[in-house]
Design a protein around this motif. Sequence first.
Motif, PDB file in Angstrom:
ATOM      1  N   TRP A  29       0.832  -1.209   0.000  1.00 39.26           N
ATOM      2  CA  TRP A  29       0.000   0.000   0.000  1.00 39.26           C
ATOM      3  C   TRP A  29       0.865   1.257   0.000  1.00 39.26           C
ATOM      4  O   TRP A  29       0.538   2.260  -0.629  1.00 39.26           O
TER       5      TRP A  29
ATOM      6  N   ARG B 154      -5.569   1.573  -3.697  1.00 39.83           N
ATOM      7  CA  ARG B 154      -5.100   2.753  -2.956  1.00 39.83           C
ATOM      8  C   ARG B 154      -5.381   4.031  -3.731  1.00 39.83           C
ATOM      9  O   ARG B 154      -5.827   5.028  -3.145  1.00 39.83           O
TER      10      ARG B 154
ATOM     11  N   GLU C 196      -7.691   7.071  -2.357  1.00 36.04           N
ATOM     12  CA  GLU C 196      -7.145   8.409  -2.176  1.00 36.04           C
ATOM     13  C   GLU C 196      -7.793   9.438  -3.102  1.00 36.04           C
ATOM     14  O   GLU C 196      -7.640  10.637  -2.885  1.00 36.04           O
TER      15      GLU C 196
ATOM     16  N   GLY D  48      -5.983   5.550   5.389  1.00 35.99           N
ATOM     17  CA  GLY D  48      -4.556   5.447   5.673  1.00 35.99           C
ATOM     18  C   GLY D  48      -4.160   6.147   6.957  1.00 35.99           C
ATOM     19  O   GLY D  48      -3.363   5.618   7.759  1.00 35.99           O
TER      20      GLY D  48
END
Length: 640
Positions: free
Chosen positions: A168, A180, A184, A195
């Motif tokens: 990650w 990921r 994000e 995260g």
Amino acid sequence: MHRLIVALLSAFDAAIAVAAGVAAVLAPFTVLWVVALGDTADWGALWPASAAVWQLGHLVPLALSLPGDYLAAAGVSEDAASFALSLAPLAFATFTAIFAARSGARASRADAWLTGVLTGTVVIAALSALIAVSAQNSVATAAVWQAVLFPTLLFAVPALAGAVATEWREAGYGALARLRDRVEAWPGWWGAVPGVSVRASAAAVAGLVGAGALSLAAAIVLRAGDIVALYQAGNFDALGVVVMTLAQFAYLPTLVVWGLSFVAGPGFAVGTDTAVSPSGTQVGVLPGIPAFGLVPESSSPWLLLVVLLPIGVGALAGWIARSHLLAAAGIAPRARARKPARARKVEALSDPASSTPVAPEPDDLDPTDEARRAALEELLARPRATSASAAAADTTARETDAAPAVAAETPDTPSAAPTFAWAPAPLAEPLLPRLVVAVAIALLSAGSAALLAVFASGSIGPGRLAEFGPEPGPVALAVGLQVLVGASILLLSSRSAADREAQGDATAPDAAAAPPVPDAAPASPAESEPPAWATALAAVPASLVDRTKDPLPQPDRPQGSPAFPGPSVAPGPAPSAKPPAAAPSSAPGAPSEPAPSPKVPTTPAPTPPAQTPPVSSPKAPAPGPEPVDPDADTAPIDLP
């Protein structure tokens, strides 16, 4: 790296983890068999005893059945002949978990994390099954499925966690990298919430373990005399002292978890119907093991202050989460993350036609150049801030110069120097993402504390010795609430004005101060500086502009094209005097410079006694345009 090589290395890691754990038990037992038992030693019992201790260290409960000869020699009642031994020396499990996490991280960096985790899991399951089958005996027995499953999980779960965390954080391609990127890319602050929550929770768990270790160290220092007294009461010889000390070192992580439960408030038990906590201590007769000398005989009200340690740990986790959230939103500066080598390799190979080698990142340089690189980055960032400050100062100066001309005009006349506000809107911190992060930190910390409490509790004998260690439920509840309070203090509180101004996010800047300069470079010149026509209009003195005839500025007129009429401005009152003629230009074709206005005498001239002309009504029509003098040597003002 080739997947076969990754599989072989992962299998080797799993084999080393098992061999090191077994050897850590087999070596001292061999010395004990040779020195203490000598010729009467039963070497056939050496391997089963070592394997049983290794299994107990990996959370496998053992069922002990003492033989009748031992009961008669030791004077133990037959009711205590059979009991369960399940309080694990967590040093073995800790070593296996750390080794597995490092193995998973290495497999991830080799671009074959799934292959590495699966291979290591299969190998350790096979070795655990081999140990369980070969170590069967009549004294200490364990269920085969537990002897295989528990060591396998203790290797597989940390290996998977280490591989996923590394993938990650560093992967530039693959399924986890795509996941990921999608996470994000969530709007607002939500992309950084998962995260940041995991990172801050890991810091909170590490802080809680550190608080437990600190309380254990304080207990060892304060009650060292009782520990030494129990060693003396046991009449141990040199070999007995070594064996007992090594056994207690194996239980050191277990005692750390007990210290964690103590500082959290619920405490732990050292037998049935016993409790050791900051609010009170109730214990009975304890075994003569030196480690039990750490148990306090009574408590003090001052010990209740230790519950502030988990709150402080929660505050630390909240500060870490707040810092990463602000950095992800671009409000606070963040340390530049190291670009993984795999991502750079993928970018270099994405353009087959390019033969330019990949330039090394600044982080790949020698560590001694860190100060030089920091100074270079500061110098590169300084011109952008200086130019932005100069532009702000220039805008302020133009507004100050135009202020007298604006004040001299009548209220019906439009302003000669229009002002523009291009300052960015202040960035706000949404409350809901921060609240979700605080709750996530509390839940993950509580779950981890409960899991540690399960690992550090069990039985060490029959009767009242069947309950030792902390209760998972109360520990999880106390840790969750304390961490939530601490994290909420730092996550949900508003930042001070000094912090906001220092980070370029002041919500209430001073009116007299210059407009804030954003940290990042402007996206386009149109967003960072006023248009050219507005700058040129502000530079023209108000006394040279006849607003009754001049058209409005035309920003879209091509350069060099003749002026074309636009919508006329509503005429104001007639000027009292004709604008002064501009001096002829020295160069042909150049615009003439305006002549300085004559100074007005401070003392007004006496007015003649003639009759004062009547004042025109405001509703009277405005006078016509002034006649143009053909002999005047003036050049027209060509507004852009």
